[in-house]
Design an enzyme around this catalytic site. Structure first.
Site, mmCIF file in Angstrom:
data_model
loop_
_atom_site.group_PDB
_atom_site.id
_atom_site.type_symbol
_atom_site.label_atom_id
_atom_site.label_comp_id
_atom_site.label_asym_id
_atom_site.label_seq_id
_atom_site.Cartn_x
_atom_site.Cartn_y
_atom_site.Cartn_z
ATOM 1 N N ASP A 239 0.828 -1.207 0.000
ATOM 2 C CA ASP A 239 0.000 0.000 0.000
ATOM 3 C C ASP A 239 0.865 1.261 0.000
ATOM 4 O OD1 ASP A 239 -2.045 1.622 2.541
ATOM 5 O OD2 ASP A 239 -1.953 1.919 0.375
ATOM 6 N N ASP B 82 -1.868 5.533 -5.310
ATOM 7 C CA ASP B 82 -2.141 4.692 -4.151
ATOM 8 C C ASP B 82 -2.497 3.259 -4.545
ATOM 9 O OD1 ASP B 82 -4.554 4.884 -1.379
ATOM 10 O OD2 ASP B 82 -2.846 3.574 -1.807
HETATM 11 C C1 LIG Z 1 -10.790 6.264 -0.205
HETATM 12 S S1 LIG Z 1 -9.560 5.356 0.562
HETATM 13 C C2 LIG Z 1 -10.330 3.792 0.618
HETATM 14 C C3 LIG Z 1 -9.295 2.703 0.519
HETATM 15 N N1 LIG Z 1 -9.899 1.382 0.578
HETATM 16 C C4 LIG Z 1 -10.169 0.742 -0.548
HETATM 17 O O1 LIG Z 1 -9.930 1.148 -1.658
HETATM 18 C C5 LIG Z 1 -10.766 -0.647 -0.318
HETATM 19 C C6 LIG Z 1 -9.672 -1.660 -0.516
HETATM 20 C C7 LIG Z 1 -10.116 -3.020 -0.114
HETATM 21 C C8 LIG Z 1 -11.422 -3.295 0.232
HETATM 22 C C9 LIG Z 1 -11.792 -4.590 0.583
HETATM 23 C C10 LIG Z 1 -10.841 -5.595 0.575
HETATM 24 C C11 LIG Z 1 -9.552 -5.293 0.247
HETATM 25 C C12 LIG Z 1 -9.192 -4.008 -0.084
HETATM 26 O O2 LIG Z 1 -11.781 -0.877 -1.308
HETATM 27 C C13 LIG Z 1 -12.837 -0.016 -1.285
HETATM 28 O O3 LIG Z 1 -12.972 0.833 -0.430
HETATM 29 N N2 LIG Z 1 -13.691 -0.162 -2.327
HETATM 30 C C14 LIG Z 1 -13.620 -1.305 -3.228
HETATM 31 C C15 LIG Z 1 -14.940 -2.016 -3.219
HETATM 32 C C16 LIG Z 1 -16.069 -1.040 -3.575
HETATM 33 N N3 LIG Z 1 -17.354 -1.731 -3.517
HETATM 34 C C17 LIG Z 1 -16.098 0.118 -2.573
HETATM 35 C C18 LIG Z 1 -14.769 0.798 -2.581
HETATM 36 C C19 LIG Z 1 -8.297 2.754 1.644
HETATM 37 O O4 LIG Z 1 -8.618 3.022 2.769
HETATM 38 N N4 LIG Z 1 -7.051 2.400 1.250
HETATM 39 C C20 LIG Z 1 -5.991 2.337 2.240
HETATM 40 C C21 LIG Z 1 -5.285 0.985 2.161
HETATM 41 C C22 LIG Z 1 -6.312 -0.155 2.230
HETATM 42 C C23 LIG Z 1 -7.005 -0.238 3.579
HETATM 43 C C24 LIG Z 1 -7.959 -1.420 3.645
HETATM 44 C C25 LIG Z 1 -7.233 -2.722 3.347
HETATM 45 C C26 LIG Z 1 -6.500 -2.680 2.038
HETATM 46 C C27 LIG Z 1 -5.579 -1.486 1.961
HETATM 47 C C28 LIG Z 1 -5.042 3.524 2.017
HETATM 48 O O5 LIG Z 1 -4.287 3.361 0.830
HETATM 49 C C29 LIG Z 1 -5.887 4.776 1.874
HETATM 50 N N5 LIG Z 1 -5.173 5.940 2.404
HETATM 51 C C30 LIG Z 1 -4.487 6.727 1.524
HETATM 52 C C31 LIG Z 1 -3.866 7.877 1.999
HETATM 53 C C32 LIG Z 1 -3.965 8.209 3.361
HETATM 54 C C33 LIG Z 1 -4.639 7.388 4.223
HETATM 55 C C34 LIG Z 1 -5.270 6.206 3.748
HETATM 56 O O6 LIG Z 1 -5.897 5.428 4.481
#
Ligand SMILES: CSC[C@H](NC(=O)[C@H](Cc1ccccc1)OC(=O)N1CCC(N)CC1)C(=O)N[C@@H](CC1CCCCC1)[C@@H](O)Cn1ccccc1=O
Length: 331
Positions: A36, A220
Site C-alpha cells: 500500500d 495509491d
Molecule cells: C478512499 S480510501 C479507501 C481505501 N480502501 C479501498 O480502496 C478498499 C480496498 C479493499 C477493500 C476490501 C478488501 C480489500 C481491499 O476498497 C474499497 O474501499 N472499495 C472497493 C470495493 C467497492 N465496492 C467500494 C470501494 C483505503 O482506505 N485504502 C488504504 C489501504 C487499504 C485499507 C484497507 C485494506 C486494504 C488497503 C489507504 O491506501 C488509503 N489511504 C491513503 C492515503 C492516506 C490514508 C489512507 O488510508
C-alpha cells in the site's frame, strides 16, 4: 541487490486489491501482504491476534522465529480511509520480498483488527510503501521495508506493474525495460503529506477534448478505485446512459449493460487512457445488473486518489531519491 515479486488480485472477477508473498523470520514464514503506497505501516495477522478475529488468514508467530526480537514497549494503531483499522505490538525480524532481504525489519503484530480485515481472508496484512514519516509506531516510529532496503538497492526505486484481472509485479532496485513502452515521464512528488503526491496535467472523457486543468492527487496501490473532483466525475457519468449517484450504494452506479467511455489522464506531456472495461468496477452485489463505477468523487475524502483502476493502465516508478519523483510509462 534487487527484488521482484508478483502482485496477485485477491478476487479473479474484479481487482479490489492485490497481495504479494513475503517471508518473515527464521525459518521463513510466508504471508500474503497488500502493498500500500498510501500508508507506511508493515503489519501482519499474528499469534497475538485473537482467534475470533482470524478467518483463514496466514499468521506470523514470532516465538517460532529464532531471529525475532520484541521491540519492548512499542505499540501501533492505524485507521484507513475506508474506516478499517488495526493495532498491536512490534517485533523486529528478518524479512524478504522477492529475494530482497532486510535484517531486523519492524513487523507490527496485530492484537486487534476491524471486521473488514477479518472477513478479507486473502489479506494477511499490509506492507506500507508510503513515506516513513507516516508510520504509527510509538514511542519511536519505524522505517518502511523500502527505506530499510534502499541502501542495498542499485537504484533507490520500486516499480508497480499492476494488471487487469491478472498477476502483475512489484520490482525493487531496478527498472525493467520489458515492462513498458516509450519513455518514462517523471514528475515531482511532494513528500510532506507522507504519500506519493503528484500533479496530473488534466483529463479527457472518451473522445472529448482534453481539459488541461492540474489535478493534485496520490498514487495509491492500496486503493481499488479512482477518486477525483466532483466536476470531473459528473462530466464522466454524463456520458453513461442510466448512471446515477446512489446514496444507497455510496457512489455512481449504472446498468452493467451501459456503454462506458474510456477515461484519459495526463502526466506531463504523456496521456494515459483507462479502458472502458476498467471503468466498470463490479456489480453492486453478486449477480446484480447494476454496476459500481471505477471512478468516484473525492469530495468526501479530502484527497484525490489514483488507485488501482488508474495504476493498471501504466507502469509506475516510485523513485525514492532525494527529491523523490514519480515516473509514468505506457505499457
Ligand atoms: C478512499 S480510501 C479507501 C481505501 N480502501 C479501498 O480502496 C478498499 C480496498 C479493499 C477493500 C476490501 C478488501 C480489500 C481491499 O476498497 C474499497 O474501499 N472499495 C472497493 C470495493 C467497492 N465496492 C467500494 C470501494 C483505503 O482506505 N485504502 C488504504 C489501504 C487499504 C485499507 C484497507 C485494506 C486494504 C488497503 C489507504 O491506501 C488509503 N489511504 C491513503 C492515503 C492516506 C490514508 C489512507 O488510508
Amino acid at each position: 541487490d534487487t527484488g521482484s515479486a508478483a502482485a496477485v488480485p485477491i478476487d479473479p472477477r474484479f481487482d479490489i486489491a492485490y497481495v504479494t508473498p513475503v517471508t518473515i523470520g527464521t525459518p521463513p514464514q510466508t504471508l500474503q501482504l497488500d502493498f500500500d503506497t498510501g500508508s507506511s505501516d508493515l503489519w501482519v495477522f499474528s499469534s497475538h491476534t485473537p482467534t475470533s478475529q482470524i478467518r483463514g488468514q496466514e499468521i506470523y508467530t514470532p516465538d517460532k522465529s529464532t531471529t525475532s526480537k520484541l521491540l519492548d514497549g512499542h505499540t501501533w494503531s492505524i485507521t484507513y480511509g475506508d474506516g478499517s483499522a488495526s493495532r498491536g505490538n512490534v517485533y523486529t525480524d528478518n524479512f524478504t520480498v522477492g529475494g530482497l532481504a532486510v535484517a531486523s525489519q519492524a513487523i507490527q503484530c496485530a492484537q486487534q483488527v476491524s471486521s473488514s480485515f477479518t472477513t478479507e481472508e486473502s489479506i494477511d496484512g499490509l506492507l506500507g510503501l508510503g513515506f516513513s514519516t507516516l508510520n504509527t509506531v510509538n514511542p519511536a516510529s519505524q522505517l518502511t521495508f523500502f527505506d530499510n532496503a534502499k541502501s542495498k538497492l542499485g537504484s533507490p526505486v520500486f516499480t508497480a506493474d499492476l494488471k487487469n484481472k491478472q498477476a502483475g509485479t512489484y520490482d525493487f532496485g531496478f527498472i525493467d525495460k520489458a515492462k513498458y513502452t516509450g519513455e518514462i515521464t517523471y514528475v515531482p512528488v511532494n513528500p510532506d503529506p507522507g504519500y506519493w503526491t503528484f500533479t496530473s496535467s488534466g483529463y479527457a472523457v472518451g473522445s472529448g477534448n482534453f481539459s488541461g486543468s492540474p489535478i493534485t492527487g496520490i498514487a495509491d496501490t492500496g486503493t481499488s478505485l479512482v477518486y477525483l473532483p466532483t466536476a470531473i466525475v459528473t462530466a464522466y457519468y454524463r456520458q453513461v446512459q442510466g448512471a446515477t449517484n446512489s446514496r444507497n450504494y455510496g457512489g455512481y452506479v449504472f446498468p452493467c449493460s451501459a456503454t462506458l467511455p474510456p477515461f484519459t489522464f495526463g502526466v506531463g506531456e504523456t496521456k494515459f487512457t483507462i479502458p472502458a472495461s476498467y471503468m466498470s468496477y463490479a456489480p453492486v452485489t453478486d449477480g446484480s445488473s447494476t454496476c459500481f463505477g471505477g471512478l468516484q468523487s473525492s469530495s468526501g475524502i479530502g484527497v484525490n486518489i489514483w488507485g488501482d483502476v488508474a495504476l493498471k493502465a501504466a507502469f509506475v516508478v516510485f523513485n525514492g531519491a532525494n527529491p523523490p519523483t514519480l515516473g509514468w510509462a505506457t505499457k
